[in-house]
Design an enzyme around this catalytic site. Sequence first.
Site, PDB file in Angstrom:
ATOM      1  N   HIS A 226      48.650  28.755  35.481  1.00  0.00           N
ATOM      2  CA  HIS A 226      47.248  28.921  35.086  1.00  0.00           C
ATOM      3  C   HIS A 226      46.981  27.893  33.990  1.00  0.00           C
ATOM      4  O   HIS A 226      47.650  27.894  32.955  1.00  0.00           O
ATOM      5  CB  HIS A 226      46.998  30.341  34.569  1.00  0.00           C
ATOM      6  CG  HIS A 226      45.774  30.493  33.731  1.00  0.00           C
ATOM      7  ND1 HIS A 226      44.512  30.167  34.182  1.00  0.00           N
ATOM      8  CD2 HIS A 226      45.606  30.930  32.451  1.00  0.00           C
ATOM      9  CE1 HIS A 226      43.627  30.410  33.228  1.00  0.00           C
ATOM     10  NE2 HIS A 226      44.274  30.853  32.173  1.00  0.00           N
ATOM     11  N   TYR A 257      36.893  30.365  32.385  1.00  0.00           N
ATOM     12  CA  TYR A 257      36.395  31.072  31.206  1.00  0.00           C
ATOM     13  C   TYR A 257      36.383  30.114  30.031  1.00  0.00           C
ATOM     14  O   TYR A 257      37.126  29.128  29.975  1.00  0.00           O
ATOM     15  CB  TYR A 257      37.243  32.304  30.879  1.00  0.00           C
ATOM     16  CG  TYR A 257      38.686  32.001  30.540  1.00  0.00           C
ATOM     17  CD1 TYR A 257      39.061  31.589  29.259  1.00  0.00           C
ATOM     18  CD2 TYR A 257      39.690  32.134  31.495  1.00  0.00           C
ATOM     19  CE1 TYR A 257      40.375  31.302  28.939  1.00  0.00           C
ATOM     20  CE2 TYR A 257      41.011  31.847  31.190  1.00  0.00           C
ATOM     21  CZ  TYR A 257      41.347  31.438  29.913  1.00  0.00           C
ATOM     22  OH  TYR A 257      42.659  31.162  29.606  1.00  0.00           O
ATOM     23  N   ASP A 547      49.035  62.889  51.951  1.00  0.00           N
ATOM     24  CA  ASP A 547      48.231  63.726  52.837  1.00  0.00           C
ATOM     25  C   ASP A 547      48.635  63.346  54.251  1.00  0.00           C
ATOM     26  O   ASP A 547      48.454  62.186  54.659  1.00  0.00           O
ATOM     27  CB  ASP A 547      46.738  63.459  52.586  1.00  0.00           C
ATOM     28  CG  ASP A 547      45.849  64.435  53.316  1.00  0.00           C
ATOM     29  OD1 ASP A 547      45.938  65.636  53.020  1.00  0.00           O
ATOM     30  OD2 ASP A 547      45.060  63.994  54.182  1.00  0.00           O
TER      31      ASP A 547
END
Length: 840
Positions: A226, A257, A547
């Site tokens: 980055h 930014y 579930d």
Amino acid sequence: MNTTALPPSAQAVVIGAGIAGNSMVYHLSRLGWTDLVLLEKGRLPNPGGSTGHASNFIFPVDHSKEMTALTKESARQYEELGLSVISGGVEVARTKTRLEELKRRMSSALSWGEEGCELLTPAQVLERVPFVNADVILGGFYTPGVSVVDPLRAGTLMREYAQERGASLFASTEVTGIDVEQNRVRRVHTDRGSIDAEYVFVACGVWSPRIARMAGATIPLTPAVHQMISVGPIPLFEDTPGEIFFPIVRDVDTNMYERQNGSDMEVGSYAHRPILLDADDIPSSEQAALSPTELPFTSEDFDPQLEQALELMPQILTVEGAGIRHAINGLLSLTPDGMPLLGETEVKNLWSLAAIWIKEAPGIAKAVAEWVVEGAPETDLHTADVARFYPHQRTKRHVDARSSEGYNRTYGIVHPMEQWLSNREVRLSPFYARERELGAVFYETAGWERPWWYASNEPLLEEYGDRVLPREAEWESRWWSPIINAEHLAMRDRVAMIDVSAFAVFDVVGAGALEYLQRMALAELDVAVGRVVYTSILDQNGGFKADLTIMRLGDDFFRIVTGGLDGPRDRKWFEDHLPEDGSAALDDVTSAWCTLGLWGPRARDVLRSITSADVSHEGFPFARCRWIDVGPVRVLASRISYVGELGWELYAPMEQGAAMWDTVWEAGRPVGIVPAGIGVYGTTGRIEKGYRLYGAELETEYNVVEADMQRPKVKDADFLGKAAHLRHRDEEPAAILCTLTVDDNTSPSNGTKRYMLGREPVLTEDGERIVDRKGRSAYVTSAGSGPSVGKHVLLAYLPPGHAEEGNKLLVQYMGDRYPVTVAVKGSRSLFDPENTRVRS
């Protein structure tokens, strides 16, 4: 040579003293674990990892409820330590598409309880950030709670807290190996000795995959670059107090930014080409010019972004005397789906705290510490659980491909149904060739290519006309087709066949199988052979852990069927609780079976024509399973439904799947059978029936009573979460899951019909947030078309005072508020509430 000796043993060893590791020892100590050792190969206070160079600001709003909760908790901790400065932040829009996205972010802020956010005009952006070029933006999204924090100082205070309570710290100590015995971590080897450990936490950022491999485990991330530059001195900033005075700016359309850092302006970019490294190729502290994670700057990658930054902020970035004073290719961690990697790995008691950013690290450490010490975290972490990945998703090819694709999405406009393009066609059902011939549009789930709808069904649009509830707006029409709703109506009228081969399937066998599964499941499993049991799996707090359905195929033989996306997590949960005496064993047989759903009022007619078995209601009742012949194929047929229609799930050996498909297809053609996609199975058919979905309605943060899934009585056998469940049954629920219908889909601002997609805030008629007594905001858990009821249907948990049928509320979507009505309180179905179709 390190001379200070390690202690011979510790309850837990934490590897890595960045913000994640320091937060971990702090929260373990806070919960009573004091026999801790923190190891760090670098020097403190800045050991050379990403914590030392990563941008230290926190934007609290995210579309993910989980990440917002963890970020807000982290911000609270930094503030509690006195290491947070509130600066505010503005995300600016250069395009109309981005303006719409900012409206969606405003909705997320309301859903997750972030107060004070505003949508700004360019002039209002300029009032807050006077050096922005308002001519190149169309507006902005202002978050007053954006803050700047000091992660290095926070880490120091946190580890000192732990040290005061007995923890030991060893810096300049490199881990060289990890011993594992009987798949359980036993000791850690370092360049200053070895230490026996009951638990080991891997919290070393970009080095985490290397450390995990020492134990035979995988932490699927890749180090990636980055880029960041610091420009200064900026005269405007030199007269302002502290590190930051002006709001941080995210130029999200350019993936950049800009933020004040003292007298400099820091500019970071996620727009450049993905630059990945291998963890083994990261330089050592001795080899690195700055630090191991601050690599030499490649200006050619940053030049296009510099031009965009100059366009947005020409007043300060071109000021006389200012120049680039610092520039790095900083390393951070990327994962295949952009989420952190948390929880226990494949090796027992070896835990991952990886792919964590400064903004969420303390909150994550708190949650993981609760998970380890207390058995369950307060925040649901299922989307960040390191166990979520299948083996193919842990390969270097997959990790690199998805991480590369996701990097430029960091500030991207990502649709809730957005599909990954890389590393596709990895898992294919035997129906795949037939589906392609029918024009299937494939979405990927856990590597499986699943038809979402079929182009061959386009003629159904004319048959059903406006009943398909066509959509006008591009956003909710993206990754969707009205053919889905047409397939739904054809299923309701006739019969549909649906590929559900993505199910994860586990067989449980052994003399102790029944006792084991009774311990695991909420529902009674001491049933006759041939019964199918739908059940929730709870954690110790009574929240939803899974579930699924369980078939009893023999006295000591059960089959678990769960969602494909949930398979690895559910498998780990079941394996972690297997009896130590070996009386029950679990076998993952997912790759052995394909599954075809056959549902609709003509389903029995189709099945009767291709089997010798009695498939009448009397001969094959609901919630039963048995082996039958389907043409030339021996099939396990299970009479259940997730779409609210008569029908069966048909399980065949994978290599015989094509023969089963062809047999069903030919038999169904005389009665108008259609192939239907997962758009019907997972959304329209489900939501009309109010069926709950794990990860949407069912999370650990809600309980069975709130979901209105409690059974008439609780079984006698003990099970995980039973005490909590009994307590919940005695309490008034804090919220009740309800079905809502949209009264008018017309946008008040432009007259277009709009359709919610899920996660939007539910408000009172006066536009006030609805919050239950546990502090949980009301939001849409699931949304979708209800073609059979002619309405757009929503599910949402509402406090008892609002959960009244006929109650009028609002839902905010894309900047507008739409009137909705509570149509159903609890689990009764909106469509066919008596369930006559399913049980016919």
